[in-house]
Design a protein around this motif. Structure first.
Motif, mmCIF file in Angstrom:
data_model
loop_
_atom_site.group_PDB
_atom_site.id
_atom_site.type_symbol
_atom_site.label_atom_id
_atom_site.label_comp_id
_atom_site.label_asym_id
_atom_site.label_seq_id
_atom_site.Cartn_x
_atom_site.Cartn_y
_atom_site.Cartn_z
ATOM 1 N N LYS A 88 0.839 -1.195 0.000
ATOM 2 C CA LYS A 88 0.000 0.000 0.000
ATOM 3 C C LYS A 88 0.878 1.251 0.000
ATOM 4 O O LYS A 88 0.612 2.215 -0.724
ATOM 5 C CB LYS A 88 -0.923 -0.011 1.222
ATOM 6 C CG LYS A 88 -1.905 1.137 1.194
ATOM 7 C CD LYS A 88 -2.853 1.056 2.354
ATOM 8 C CE LYS A 88 -3.895 2.116 2.204
ATOM 9 N NZ LYS A 88 -3.882 3.151 3.146
ATOM 10 N N GLN A 89 1.951 1.225 0.804
ATOM 11 C CA GLN A 89 2.864 2.362 0.851
ATOM 12 C C GLN A 89 3.531 2.567 -0.511
ATOM 13 O O GLN A 89 3.689 3.699 -0.972
ATOM 14 C CB GLN A 89 3.930 2.151 1.933
ATOM 15 C CG GLN A 89 3.412 2.372 3.336
ATOM 16 C CD GLN A 89 4.470 2.096 4.399
ATOM 17 O OE1 GLN A 89 5.545 1.592 4.105
ATOM 18 N NE2 GLN A 89 4.134 2.412 5.643
ATOM 19 N N ARG A 90 3.930 1.475 -1.173
ATOM 20 C CA ARG A 90 4.535 1.599 -2.514
ATOM 21 C C ARG A 90 3.544 2.206 -3.503
ATOM 22 O O ARG A 90 3.893 3.080 -4.301
ATOM 23 C CB ARG A 90 4.987 0.216 -3.015
ATOM 24 C CG ARG A 90 6.285 -0.234 -2.425
ATOM 25 C CD ARG A 90 6.787 -1.523 -3.097
ATOM 26 N NE ARG A 90 7.543 -2.275 -2.136
ATOM 27 C CZ ARG A 90 7.257 -3.469 -1.650
ATOM 28 N NH1 ARG A 90 6.201 -4.109 -2.093
ATOM 29 N NH2 ARG A 90 7.991 -4.040 -0.749
ATOM 30 N N LYS A 91 2.311 1.686 -3.436
ATOM 31 C CA LYS A 91 1.280 2.214 -4.347
ATOM 32 C C LYS A 91 1.047 3.695 -4.081
ATOM 33 O O LYS A 91 0.951 4.509 -5.015
ATOM 34 C CB LYS A 91 -0.026 1.446 -4.190
ATOM 35 C CG LYS A 91 -0.002 0.084 -4.807
ATOM 36 C CD LYS A 91 -1.344 -0.627 -4.601
ATOM 37 C CE LYS A 91 -1.275 -2.043 -5.138
ATOM 38 N NZ LYS A 91 -2.536 -2.761 -4.882
ATOM 39 N N ASP A 92 0.941 4.046 -2.789
ATOM 40 C CA ASP A 92 0.727 5.450 -2.434
ATOM 41 C C ASP A 92 1.897 6.307 -2.905
ATOM 42 O O ASP A 92 1.710 7.425 -3.406
ATOM 43 C CB ASP A 92 0.537 5.611 -0.915
ATOM 44 C CG ASP A 92 -0.794 5.065 -0.424
ATOM 45 O OD1 ASP A 92 -1.678 4.808 -1.285
ATOM 46 O OD2 ASP A 92 -0.953 4.880 0.805
ATOM 47 N N THR A 93 3.112 5.765 -2.733
ATOM 48 C CA THR A 93 4.308 6.494 -3.170
ATOM 49 C C THR A 93 4.274 6.675 -4.689
ATOM 50 O O THR A 93 4.571 7.777 -5.199
ATOM 51 C CB THR A 93 5.584 5.729 -2.748
ATOM 52 O OG1 THR A 93 5.559 5.534 -1.350
ATOM 53 C CG2 THR A 93 6.830 6.510 -3.132
ATOM 54 N N LEU A 94 3.926 5.615 -5.424
ATOM 55 C CA LEU A 94 3.832 5.714 -6.886
ATOM 56 C C LEU A 94 2.778 6.732 -7.301
ATOM 57 O O LEU A 94 2.991 7.534 -8.234
ATOM 58 C CB LEU A 94 3.514 4.348 -7.500
ATOM 59 C CG LEU A 94 4.650 3.350 -7.545
ATOM 60 C CD1 LEU A 94 4.131 1.994 -8.022
ATOM 61 C CD2 LEU A 94 5.760 3.833 -8.455
ATOM 62 N N ILE A 95 1.652 6.709 -6.634
ATOM 63 C CA ILE A 95 0.579 7.665 -6.958
ATOM 64 C C ILE A 95 1.058 9.086 -6.685
ATOM 65 O O ILE A 95 0.852 9.999 -7.491
ATOM 66 C CB ILE A 95 -0.702 7.338 -6.147
ATOM 67 C CG1 ILE A 95 -1.317 6.047 -6.655
ATOM 68 C CG2 ILE A 95 -1.705 8.484 -6.213
ATOM 69 C CD1 ILE A 95 -2.469 5.530 -5.816
ATOM 70 N N LEU A 96 1.741 9.288 -5.560
ATOM 71 C CA LEU A 96 2.268 10.611 -5.227
ATOM 72 C C LEU A 96 3.280 11.067 -6.274
ATOM 73 O O LEU A 96 3.294 12.222 -6.695
ATOM 74 C CB LEU A 96 2.927 10.606 -3.840
ATOM 75 C CG LEU A 96 2.010 10.823 -2.654
ATOM 76 C CD1 LEU A 96 2.771 10.613 -1.363
ATOM 77 C CD2 LEU A 96 1.413 12.208 -2.686
ATOM 78 N N MET A 97 4.132 10.122 -6.694
ATOM 79 C CA MET A 97 5.152 10.463 -7.687
ATOM 80 C C MET A 97 4.494 10.838 -9.019
ATOM 81 O O MET A 97 4.886 11.804 -9.674
ATOM 82 C CB MET A 97 6.121 9.295 -7.871
ATOM 83 C CG MET A 97 7.064 9.128 -6.684
ATOM 84 S SD MET A 97 8.071 7.656 -6.766
ATOM 85 C CE MET A 97 9.066 7.959 -8.190
#
Length: 140
Positions: free
Chosen positions: A123-132
């Motif tokens: 979830k953190q990776r996905k959130d990070t990707l979305i933020l990026m």
């Protein structure tokens, strides 16, 4: 040479001994098959059994007075020891089963915890990707 001379003598003694044994057995059987003898023996054995029982009772009383363990006391104690050992064995088996269950639950909890951590990391990776992606879009 002595063996050859002894062999016939030994055979004669053996045959005579077997013959005498058969005669004695027949005589004993004849005497024991007498109904009067059987009745007498039966009466005597009943009296002896009663006397033995009375002696046992007297010994119980004397043992209690002198505070000595009796045969029955020892037998009862032995039974209690055996019962205790069986109960201890049963408890040990139950404890072993409980320990195994606890270990299984621990393993399951550890596995679930690892899966939860992996889900959080994903979830953190996905959130990070979305933020990026959102950041690139705003810049671009």
């Amino acid at each position: 040479m002595d063996n050859k001379k002894d062999t016939p003598l030994a055979d004669i003694i053996k045959k005579y001994g077997l013959k005498t044994e058969r005669e004695l057995n027949a005589h004993i059987q004849k005497r024991l098959n007498n109904e009067k003898v059987i009745k007498k023996l039966s009466e005597k054995s009943s009296l002896q059994a009663e006397k033995i029982y009375q002696l046992q009772q007297i010994m119980e009383i004397i043992s209690n007075i002198l505070n000595f363990p009796t045969k029955n006391d020892i037998a009862n104690t032995s039974k209690l020891v055996i019962q205790s050992e069986e109960k201890i064995d049963s408890l040990e088996e139950n404890i072993m089963r409980l320990n195994k269950s606890i270990e299984d639950v621990k393993k399951l909890l550890i596995k679930e915890e690892k899966e939860e951590i992996n889900l959080q990391e994903d979830k953190q990776r996905k959130d990070t990707l979305i933020l990026m992606k959102n950041t690139k879009r705003r810049r671009g």
